[in-house]
Design an enzyme around this catalytic site. Structure first.
Site, mmCIF file in Angstrom:
data_model
loop_
_atom_site.group_PDB
_atom_site.id
_atom_site.type_symbol
_atom_site.label_atom_id
_atom_site.label_comp_id
_atom_site.label_asym_id
_atom_site.label_seq_id
_atom_site.Cartn_x
_atom_site.Cartn_y
_atom_site.Cartn_z
ATOM 1 N N HIS A 1 -32.514 -57.705 -93.792
ATOM 2 C CA HIS A 1 -33.836 -57.638 -94.421
ATOM 3 C C HIS A 1 -34.682 -58.857 -94.009
ATOM 4 C CE1 HIS A 1 -36.734 -56.886 -97.716
ATOM 5 N NE2 HIS A 1 -36.766 -58.212 -97.781
ATOM 6 N N GLU A 2 -34.115 -60.041 -94.095
ATOM 7 C CA GLU A 2 -34.865 -61.264 -93.734
ATOM 8 C C GLU A 2 -35.234 -61.256 -92.252
ATOM 9 O OE1 GLU A 2 -36.053 -63.285 -95.869
ATOM 10 O OE2 GLU A 2 -34.986 -62.365 -97.535
ATOM 11 N N HIS B 1 -38.223 -59.148 -91.636
ATOM 12 C CA HIS B 1 -39.527 -59.750 -91.946
ATOM 13 C C HIS B 1 -40.058 -60.481 -90.704
ATOM 14 C CE1 HIS B 1 -40.283 -58.929 -96.131
ATOM 15 N NE2 HIS B 1 -39.185 -59.496 -96.558
ATOM 16 N N GLU C 1 -42.115 -55.266 -97.976
ATOM 17 C CA GLU C 1 -40.714 -55.151 -98.417
ATOM 18 C C GLU C 1 -40.094 -53.836 -97.955
ATOM 19 O OE1 GLU C 1 -38.773 -57.537 -99.793
ATOM 20 O OE2 GLU C 1 -40.565 -58.611 -99.259
#
Ligand SMILES: [Zn+2]
Length: 267
Positions: free
Chosen positions: A127-128, A131, A183
């Site tokens: 997920h990070e 980004h 997100e």
């Protein structure tokens, strides 16, 4: 104070630039920083972040986090899969992870200690990483700071602004707060990358459940993650549905001994 004095000029410049470019992408994709500039900026920002956090220096823990990160990076699109990334373990009991521009990913010992298995750690890391590959932070910096400041940032001529950005990112300040759309995009890209890397995609939602459980039992420990990554029941269900649709291939990694070893070392 400093920020206020630069912001009006920056906004004017951004407005002019946005009008004069007038093509391609939505407002959400507005980005003044090239990927090459982003990696330069990341080198400088990471030095400022290093002054504000305490690193964990256990070689086994660092090697494991790096290995998980590199497996995921290999599954991101070009040019990201060919760029240098850095993975840092932060000695901090809070359950948090964050990424800054230029491929620097930070994972707290508290997140490793509270993840139940390797796929949960991989889920948050993917997920990070997403980004960064979706360029959410540089889009935010572009909107917030504008062209005149960015030129100084990339050339290293504006150390005050750099430190301010780094401080905001570390503190989970306004700059690092992602929109719900951001997100969703990071979840979507992340779950695909982690699955291609061989991790059980159910790990992502499972880690969000762990985070949500802590938000009830020990809210202070997840404050930063929730401040920067709005996490709702809807979002968790989306991640669960995605994983269910993708299916878990035979041999997908849910857990591995190196994760449990790293977890023991930080607990
Ligand atoms: Zn996020």
């Amino acid at each position: 104070m400093y920020k206020r004095s630069i912001s009006s000029a920056a906004v004017a410049l951004v407005t002019i630039l946005a009008i004069s470019c007038g093509s391609g992408g939505g407002v959400g994709d507005f980005n003044l920083i090239s990927i090459e500039e982003e990696w330069q900026l990341g080198q400088q920002l990471s030095q400022d972040v290093a002054k504000q956090v305490r690193f964990n220096n256990d070689p086994a823990v660092n090697a494991y986090v790096k290995q998980v990160g590199q497996r995921i990076i290999a599954q991101t699109p070009a040019p990201f899969n060919q760029l240098p990334w850095d993975f840092h373990v932060v000695e901090d009991p809070s359950l948090n992870a964050f990424a800054i521009p230029g491929g620097h990913v930070y994972v707290n010992t508290g997140l490793i200690a509270n993840a139940e298995n390797a796929s949960e750690l991989a889920g948050v890391m993917a997920h990070e990483i997403s980004h960064v590959t979706a360029r959410h932070t540089t889009e935010q910096i572009s909107r917030q700071y504008g062209l005149s400041v960015l030129a100084g940032l990339v050339l290293g001529q504006d150390p005050g602004a750099l430190q301010q950005i780094a401080a905001q990112i570390v503190a989970g300040g306004a700059l690092a707060r992602f929109s719900r759309d951001a997100e969703r995009e990071a979840d979507d890209l992340g779950i695909q990358a982690m699955a291609r890397a061989g991790y059980d995609p159910r790990g992502m939602a499972a880690m969000f459940r762990v985070l949500l459980a802590h938000s009830q039992s020990n809210p202070g420990r997840v404050e930063q993650f929730f401040a920067t990554h709005p996490t709702t029941e809807d979002r968790i269900r989306d991640a669960e549905n995605r994983a269910a649709q993708m299916g878990t291939p035979a041999g997908a990694i849910t857990d591995e001994p190196a994760f449990q070893d790293a977890r023991r070392r930080v607990t």
